[in-house]
Design a protein around this motif. Structure first.
Motif, mmCIF file in Angstrom:
data_model
loop_
_atom_site.group_PDB
_atom_site.id
_atom_site.type_symbol
_atom_site.label_atom_id
_atom_site.label_comp_id
_atom_site.label_asym_id
_atom_site.label_seq_id
_atom_site.Cartn_x
_atom_site.Cartn_y
_atom_site.Cartn_z
ATOM 1 N N SER A 5 27.043 21.708 -7.210
ATOM 2 C CA SER A 5 26.742 23.147 -7.147
ATOM 3 C C SER A 5 25.668 23.465 -6.112
ATOM 4 C CB SER A 5 26.272 23.644 -8.522
ATOM 5 O OG SER A 5 25.104 22.936 -8.927
ATOM 6 N N ARG A 6 25.173 22.420 -5.422
ATOM 7 C CA ARG A 6 24.160 22.638 -4.383
ATOM 8 C C ARG A 6 24.331 21.589 -3.290
ATOM 9 N NH1 ARG A 6 18.626 20.499 -7.442
ATOM 10 N NH2 ARG A 6 19.547 18.606 -8.300
ATOM 11 N N ALA A 7 23.918 21.950 -2.109
ATOM 12 C CA ALA A 7 23.981 21.020 -0.979
ATOM 13 C C ALA A 7 22.739 20.126 -0.992
ATOM 14 C CB ALA A 7 24.044 21.802 0.329
ATOM 15 N N GLY A 8 22.919 18.889 -0.550
ATOM 16 C CA GLY A 8 21.779 17.980 -0.409
ATOM 17 C C GLY A 8 21.094 17.605 -1.706
ATOM 18 N N ALA A 9 21.870 17.464 -2.784
ATOM 19 C CA ALA A 9 21.276 17.186 -4.099
ATOM 20 C C ALA A 9 20.418 15.920 -4.096
ATOM 21 C CB ALA A 9 22.368 17.079 -5.157
ATOM 22 N N LYS A 10 20.908 14.868 -3.436
ATOM 23 C CA LYS A 10 20.155 13.612 -3.425
ATOM 24 C C LYS A 10 18.945 13.691 -2.495
ATOM 25 C CE LYS A 10 21.092 8.642 -3.596
ATOM 26 N NZ LYS A 10 22.094 7.585 -3.419
ATOM 27 N N GLY A 38 28.951 9.586 -0.090
ATOM 28 C CA GLY A 38 27.875 8.762 -0.635
ATOM 29 C C GLY A 38 28.398 7.585 -1.431
ATOM 30 N N GLY A 39 27.498 7.037 -2.270
ATOM 31 C CA GLY A 39 27.855 5.884 -3.084
ATOM 32 C C GLY A 39 27.888 6.245 -4.555
ATOM 33 N N LEU A 40 27.768 5.253 -5.405
ATOM 34 C CA LEU A 40 27.883 5.474 -6.847
ATOM 35 C C LEU A 40 26.617 5.989 -7.533
ATOM 36 C CD1 LEU A 40 30.130 2.390 -7.643
ATOM 37 C CD2 LEU A 40 30.814 4.793 -7.512
ATOM 38 N N PRO A 41 25.396 5.713 -7.033
ATOM 39 C CA PRO A 41 24.227 6.381 -7.618
ATOM 40 C C PRO A 41 24.147 7.806 -7.082
ATOM 41 C CG PRO A 41 23.627 4.334 -6.461
ATOM 42 C CD PRO A 41 25.001 4.721 -6.009
ATOM 43 N N VAL A 42 23.745 8.779 -7.781
ATOM 44 C CA VAL A 42 23.439 8.870 -9.198
ATOM 45 C C VAL A 42 24.452 9.859 -9.758
ATOM 46 C CG1 VAL A 42 21.686 9.677 -10.841
ATOM 47 C CG2 VAL A 42 20.976 8.472 -8.749
ATOM 48 N N GLN A 43 25.152 9.512 -10.827
ATOM 49 C CA GLN A 43 26.288 10.302 -11.296
ATOM 50 C C GLN A 43 25.928 11.754 -11.588
ATOM 51 O OE1 GLN A 43 28.395 8.600 -14.602
ATOM 52 N NE2 GLN A 43 30.223 9.809 -14.235
ATOM 53 N N LYS A 44 24.744 11.990 -12.135
ATOM 54 C CA LYS A 44 24.356 13.360 -12.481
ATOM 55 C C LYS A 44 24.137 14.222 -11.242
ATOM 56 C CE LYS A 44 19.503 12.036 -13.060
ATOM 57 N NZ LYS A 44 18.401 11.858 -14.043
ATOM 58 N N LEU A 45 24.036 13.583 -10.076
ATOM 59 C CA LEU A 45 23.891 14.331 -8.825
ATOM 60 C C LEU A 45 25.216 14.445 -8.095
ATOM 61 C CD1 LEU A 45 20.532 12.906 -7.447
ATOM 62 C CD2 LEU A 45 20.924 15.019 -8.726
ATOM 63 N N GLY A 46 26.290 14.106 -8.782
ATOM 64 C CA GLY A 46 27.611 14.263 -8.187
ATOM 65 C C GLY A 46 28.152 13.029 -7.494
ATOM 66 N N LYS A 48 19.038 -2.011 -13.795
ATOM 67 C CA LYS A 48 19.118 -0.786 -14.587
ATOM 68 C C LYS A 48 20.338 0.076 -14.241
ATOM 69 C CE LYS A 48 16.495 0.693 -17.207
ATOM 70 N NZ LYS A 48 16.572 0.618 -18.693
ATOM 71 N N GLY A 49 21.181 -0.417 -13.364
ATOM 72 C CA GLY A 49 22.444 0.265 -13.124
ATOM 73 C C GLY A 49 22.359 1.393 -12.108
ATOM 74 N N TYR A 50 23.505 1.995 -11.865
ATOM 75 C CA TYR A 50 23.613 3.002 -10.805
ATOM 76 C C TYR A 50 22.748 4.235 -11.046
ATOM 77 C CZ TYR A 50 27.399 0.514 -8.479
ATOM 78 O OH TYR A 50 28.138 -0.416 -7.789
ATOM 79 N N ASP A 51 22.543 4.608 -12.296
ATOM 80 C CA ASP A 51 21.764 5.824 -12.553
ATOM 81 C C ASP A 51 20.276 5.644 -12.259
ATOM 82 O OD1 ASP A 51 23.660 7.677 -13.019
ATOM 83 O OD2 ASP A 51 23.430 7.772 -15.196
ATOM 84 N N ARG A 52 19.830 4.398 -12.106
ATOM 85 C CA ARG A 52 18.431 4.170 -11.727
ATOM 86 C C ARG A 52 18.329 3.576 -10.319
ATOM 87 N NH1 ARG A 52 14.572 4.155 -15.812
ATOM 88 N NH2 ARG A 52 13.140 3.967 -14.049
#
Length: 404
Positions: free
Chosen positions: A43-48, A172-180, A342-346
């Protein structure tokens, strides 16, 4: 849902992903008169970008070269960095009003310390250059067709299609799922029979389990400057103890080069020699305890925790040859075998990705699918912590734009 063919087909390329690579690609394409459309599922550009560097955005590193990148082909990034340098990044942002300030180890941040300012450079420039960004617009499918590609996407609750001559994959890659974050690039590669190097979390904290876990837990929040290494590489930065294991810059850096089951080695006093210190101190004050000496080198809590391994209650004068060997081994070659990460989300980034053997290093176009480009984190090029991955993303965006 029925899929309608969008009438607006006058784009030179569609860029999938409004991250660092995609945004730079759109702006650079606009500067040379190409018209692009960015499709972004978020819902936004440049989330990461917005969360990087604690919301301050370490947008490049003054010392960035191809040597700070991990890839199955370590030479692949050389061409990109020859075409778009650190100086080019600095000049680009300066032209849009962002001046940098150097922090630790060459890391460059905006003077404002606001990642939002970095994103605004791209969104404002896209608007000025007539480049479109469609948010909340997930791409469902990319199919080859005569003269280019047919993209199936979802927008405003409707599934639609659009034809375009060229496509840029900057998801992008797999981190971070909550950022799309998604595996879109990897799935597309598989569909097109483009090889992928196995992926894993990188720049990620490491976990400790088993009987040693309690020792690490008691030190949660303590930071120690150290050198951490394995057989392939070493880093000298801060290490942070956590309730689940190890983090901090030194650990995040080495994690990209760590494989499950491997030992890591830590020099807890990299710029001094503990034996020399003890020998000097025992001449001056032999009655001083080892605990007191260690508390002068580290926090009191960390010194006390070392008592689990060392004879900290002994006076320096009473330390024997065996004690000294134990102390030297522990301080300068502390061994740890992490249980995992700690996985992709971290994780900061993903290592592995689209095999660079399938990509032109000069143009980033896929060798077997003309008009299809991959850039940024989805490629098997992973940088160190500290602005390196942004430098890679900017370089990719610039290079691809020149081909559109």
């Amino acid at each position: 849902m029925t899929a309608n063919l969008t009438n607006e087909t006058q784009f030179d390329a569609i860029i999938i992903g409004a991250g660092a690579c995609g945004l730079m690609c759109a702006v650079q394409a606009g500067l040379i008169g190409r018209r692009t459309l960015i499709m972004e599922s978020n819902s936004r550009a440049g989330a990461k970008i917005l969360i990087s560097g604690g919301g301050r955005c370490n947008y490049t590193n003054l010392y960035s070269t191809d040597e700070q990148f991990l890839s199955a082909n370590p030479h692949f990034s050389k061409s990109a960095f020859a075409q778009w340098t650190v100086e080019d990044t600095i000049s680009f942002f300066s032209a849009y009003g962002i001046e940098g300030k150097e922090k630790t180890l060459g890391q460059l941040f905006p003077v404002s310390d606001k990642a939002r300012d970095v994103v605004n450079v791209f969104t404002d420039a896209c608007e000025q250059l007539g480049q479109q960004i469609w948010l909340d617009c997930p791409v469902k499918q990319v199919d080859q067709q005569p003269g280019g590609f047919l993209i199936t996407y979802e927008r405003n609750g409707r599934q639609q299609k659009i034809a375009v001559p060229k496509v840029v994959i900057a998801t992008g890659g797999l981190p971070v799922q909550k950022l799309g974050a998604s595996d879109f690039a990897l799935r597309l590669a598989k569909k097109l029979d483009i090889p992928v190097v196995p992926t894993a979390p990188a720049l990620v904290p490491l976990t400790i389990t088993g009987k040693e876990q309690a020792w690490y837990q008691q030190l949660s929040g303590n930071s120690v400057f150290c050198r951490v290494w394995n057989e392939r590489i070493s880093f000298e930065e801060n290490l942070l103890f956590t309730h689940w294991g190890l983090s901090g810059p030194a650990i995040l850096q080495i994690s990209s080069y760590w494989q499950p089951g491997e030992w890591l080695y830590i020099d807890l006093l990299p710029q001094q020699n503990i034996i020399t210190i003890i020998e000097n101190q025992r001449v001056q004050s032999g009655k001083k305890s080892l605990l007191s000496l260690l508390a002068g080198l580290y926090t009191r809590k960390f010194a006390e925790a070392l008592g689990y391994y060392l004879p900290v209650s002994k006076n320096l004068a009473m330390l024997n040859k065996g004690d000294m060997q134990t102390i030297e081994q522990l301080i300068h070659q502390f061994k740890v075998k992490p249980a995992g990460d700690k996985g992709y989300d971290r994780a900061e980034v993903m290592r592995g990705g689209i095999d660079t053997a399938a990509i032109s290093s000069k143009t980033l176009e896929t060798k077997k699918v003309p008009g299809l480009y991959f850039g940024g984190e989805c490629l098997d090029v992973t940088g160190w912590l500290g602005g390196y991955n942004f430098q890679w993303a900017w370089a990719c965006g610039y290079i691809i734009a020149q081909q559109l």
